[in-house]
Scaffold this motif. Structure first.
Motif, short mmCIF file in Angstrom:
data_model
loop_
_atom_site.label_atom_id
_atom_site.label_comp_id
_atom_site.label_asym_id
_atom_site.label_seq_id
_atom_site.Cartn_x
_atom_site.Cartn_y
_atom_site.Cartn_z
N ILE A 43 -3.81 14.21 4.01
CA ILE A 43 -4.21 12.85 4.39
C ILE A 43 -4.41 12.84 5.91
CG2 ILE A 43 -3.53 10.42 4.43
CD1 ILE A 43 -3.91 11.45 1.60
N ARG A 44 -5.59 12.44 6.34
CA ARG A 44 -5.87 12.38 7.77
C ARG A 44 -5.76 10.97 8.34
NH1 ARG A 44 -11.23 15.46 6.44
NH2 ARG A 44 -11.19 13.61 5.18
N ASN A 45 -6.01 9.97 7.50
CA ASN A 45 -6.04 8.60 8.01
C ASN A 45 -5.82 7.61 6.85
OD1 ASN A 45 -8.61 8.39 6.68
ND2 ASN A 45 -9.54 9.35 8.49
N ARG A 46 -5.85 6.34 7.17
CA ARG A 46 -5.62 5.30 6.16
C ARG A 46 -6.67 5.34 5.05
NH1 ARG A 46 -2.47 0.30 7.80
NH2 ARG A 46 -1.52 0.91 9.75
N GLU A 47 -7.91 5.61 5.41
CA GLU A 47 -8.98 5.65 4.41
C GLU A 47 -8.70 6.75 3.38
OE1 GLU A 47 -9.75 5.56 7.83
OE2 GLU A 47 -10.03 3.40 7.70
N ASP A 48 -8.27 7.92 3.87
CA ASP A 48 -7.90 9.01 2.95
C ASP A 48 -6.77 8.56 2.03
OD1 ASP A 48 -9.76 10.72 4.08
OD2 ASP A 48 -8.28 12.04 5.02
N LEU A 49 -5.75 7.94 2.61
CA LEU A 49 -4.60 7.50 1.83
C LEU A 49 -5.02 6.50 0.75
CD1 LEU A 49 -1.57 7.55 1.34
CD2 LEU A 49 -1.34 5.76 3.09
N LYS A 50 -5.83 5.51 1.13
CA LYS A 50 -6.28 4.51 0.16
C LYS A 50 -7.10 5.16 -0.95
CE LYS A 50 -6.38 0.58 3.30
NZ LYS A 50 -7.24 -0.38 4.02
N ARG A 51 -7.97 6.07 -0.58
CA ARG A 51 -8.82 6.73 -1.57
C ARG A 51 -7.97 7.56 -2.54
NH1 ARG A 51 -11.25 9.61 1.60
NH2 ARG A 51 -10.41 11.63 1.02
N ILE A 52 -7.04 8.33 -2.02
CA ILE A 52 -6.21 9.18 -2.87
C ILE A 52 -5.29 8.34 -3.75
CG2 ILE A 52 -4.37 10.92 -2.87
CD1 ILE A 52 -7.22 11.97 -2.23
N LEU A 53 -4.74 7.26 -3.21
CA LEU A 53 -3.88 6.39 -4.02
C LEU A 53 -4.67 5.72 -5.15
CD1 LEU A 53 -1.51 4.76 -1.37
CD2 LEU A 53 -0.95 6.48 -3.11
N GLY A 54 -5.98 5.67 -5.01
CA GLY A 54 -6.82 5.15 -6.09
C GLY A 54 -6.65 5.94 -7.38
N PHE A 55 -6.16 7.15 -7.26
CA PHE A 55 -5.90 7.98 -8.44
C PHE A 55 -4.95 7.27 -9.40
CE2 PHE A 55 -3.02 10.95 -10.56
CZ PHE A 55 -3.92 11.71 -11.29
N LEU A 56 -4.00 6.55 -8.86
CA LEU A 56 -3.00 5.87 -9.70
C LEU A 56 -3.61 4.81 -10.61
CD1 LEU A 56 -0.21 5.50 -6.99
CD2 LEU A 56 -0.34 7.21 -8.83
N GLU A 57 -4.76 4.28 -10.21
CA GLU A 57 -5.42 3.26 -11.02
C GLU A 57 -6.73 3.76 -11.63
OE1 GLU A 57 -5.78 -0.26 -8.64
OE2 GLU A 57 -3.62 -0.39 -8.32
N ALA A 58 -7.01 5.04 -11.46
CA ALA A 58 -8.26 5.61 -11.98
C ALA A 58 -8.23 5.65 -13.51
CB ALA A 58 -8.46 7.01 -11.42
#
Length: 155
Positions: A43-58
């Protein structure tokens, strides 16, 4: 576990499958491996974190990596995918990791050479017994590849 294969699986030019996988497919694949309890993508930044956490709701469809089953063995034949089916190496080499650092270095990853240099056992330690060659499901001639890698890194 490096869910994205050092970023290689996300790019069709560097993916061993010739096709890119999505981040969610890679994460699900890694989590489905026996003994894997967690996956920590970079994770490099907040955008990366938000995108990756999207996995939980994918959705299940977004996580589905069944596309891997459509790749014929011929597409991956002769290509090391770091699966470590070649293990154990009688000489103690981590064949998959040696191959990974070689492939990453050839793709331009400057740190891969440093990581290779710091390995306790390098391609030059290969005794050419062929154990890995006989065990590889992708028919990679690892003993010959170790010579190639030794030539590339100079050890």
């Amino acid at each position: 576990m490096k869910a994205f294969g050092g970023g290689q699986l996300l790019n069709p030019k560097t993916s061993h499958f010739g096709k890119a996988l999505t981040e969610y497919q890679c994460i699900q694949y890694a989590l489905d491996k026996p003994g894997v309890l967690t996956v920590l993508p970079g994770i490099r930044n907040r955008e990366d974190l938000k995108r990756i956490l999207g996995f939980l709701e994918a959705s299940p469809e977004e996580r589905d990596y069944a596309v891997l089953g459509t790749f014929t063995p011929q597409e991956a034949e002769g290509v090391c995918v770091y699966c470590n089916h070649c293990q154990p190496c009688p000489a103690g080499l981590d064949v998959g990791l040696i191959n990974k650092y070689y492939d990453l270095a050839r793709a331009g990853d400057a740190l891969a050479k440093d990581h290779y240099v710091n390995l306790k056992k390098k391609a030059s330690d290969c005794v050419g017994c062929g154990h890995c060659d006989s065990r590889c499901p992708f028919h990679v001639r690892q003993s010959a590849r170790m010579e190639e890698i030794q030539g590339y890194f100079g050890r």
